[in-house]
Design an enzyme around this catalytic site. Structure first.
Site, PDB file in Angstrom:
ATOM      1  N   CYS A  16     -17.173  91.090 -20.977  1.00 29.24           N
ATOM      2  CA  CYS A  16     -16.574  90.071 -20.102  1.00 29.24           C
ATOM      3  C   CYS A  16     -15.626  89.152 -20.888  1.00 29.24           C
ATOM      4  O   CYS A  16     -16.046  88.467 -21.820  1.00 29.24           O
ATOM      5  CB  CYS A  16     -17.697  89.249 -19.481  1.00 29.24           C
ATOM      6  SG  CYS A  16     -17.173  87.749 -18.641  1.00 29.24           S
TER       7      CYS A  16
ATOM      8  N   CYS B 215     -16.658  85.497 -20.906  1.00 28.75           N
ATOM      9  CA  CYS B 215     -17.830  85.314 -21.768  1.00 28.75           C
ATOM     10  C   CYS B 215     -17.413  85.286 -23.234  1.00 28.75           C
ATOM     11  O   CYS B 215     -17.964  84.515 -24.024  1.00 28.75           O
ATOM     12  CB  CYS B 215     -18.833  86.441 -21.535  1.00 28.75           C
ATOM     13  SG  CYS B 215     -19.436  86.554 -19.849  1.00 28.75           S
TER      14      CYS B 215
END
Length: 170
Positions: free
Chosen positions: A29, A32
């Site tokens: 991600c 992230c």
């Protein structure tokens, strides 16, 4: 060495005691990955803030992502003695620290009792996520290891679903 505590299915109940900030992330991600350095810095300050900072890799822990009903990444929760609040603020180090130091979490509505990660309902949700992972492993075994065509694997699952439904209906 990281100051972030890694949580998994076997030790997640640690967040039921004390004050925690918990991040749900996936290694692939981009959002992230952007917060990773900030989260590490936040964890280094955790002792002074009186909290524990943790993280959960949703790709490795589908049961926990189901228990917390994680639908977006990264998702951050604040927990104080088993009372959970979803953090929706900015993801800067200053805002994360301010959330704790200024006790801004007190103004956030706690997660409803039936949706709380420690409730029976969310325990069942975690079980469903585990079950879906188990089905995916069986599908991968059938198609990858045994070389069964994908559609035949789907047909096997459809047939199994029908037979289980018929059996339970009796």
């Amino acid at each position: 060495r990281s100051s972030v505590r890694v949580l998994c299915g076997s030790n997640w109940s640690l967040v039921l005691q004390g004050q925690w900030m918990l991040e749900f992330y996936a290694p692939w991600c981009p959002a992230c990955q952007q917060i990773e350095a900030t989260w590490e810095s936040f964890a280094k300050e955790s002792e002074q803030l009186g909290i524990t900072v943790g993280k959960v890799d949703v790709t490795q822990e589908p049961g926990l992502s189901g228990r917390f009903f994680v639908t977006t990444l990264p998702t951050i929760y604040h927990a104080n003695d088993g009372v959970f609040r979803r953090y929706r603020g900015s993801r800067t180090l200053e805002d994360l620290q301010g959330y704790i130091l200024e006790r801004k979490w007190e103004a956030v509505e706690p997660v409803a009792g039936w949706k709380s990660p420690s409730s029976i309902m969310m325990h069942g949700m975690a079980g469903l996520f585990h079950f879906s992972g188990w089905i995916r492993q069986i599908h991968n075994y059938l198609t990858g290891t045994l070389g069964v065509h994908v559609w035949i694997s789907y047909a096997i699952f459809i047939l199994a679903t029908l037979l289980i439904g018929l059996f339970l209906g009796l």
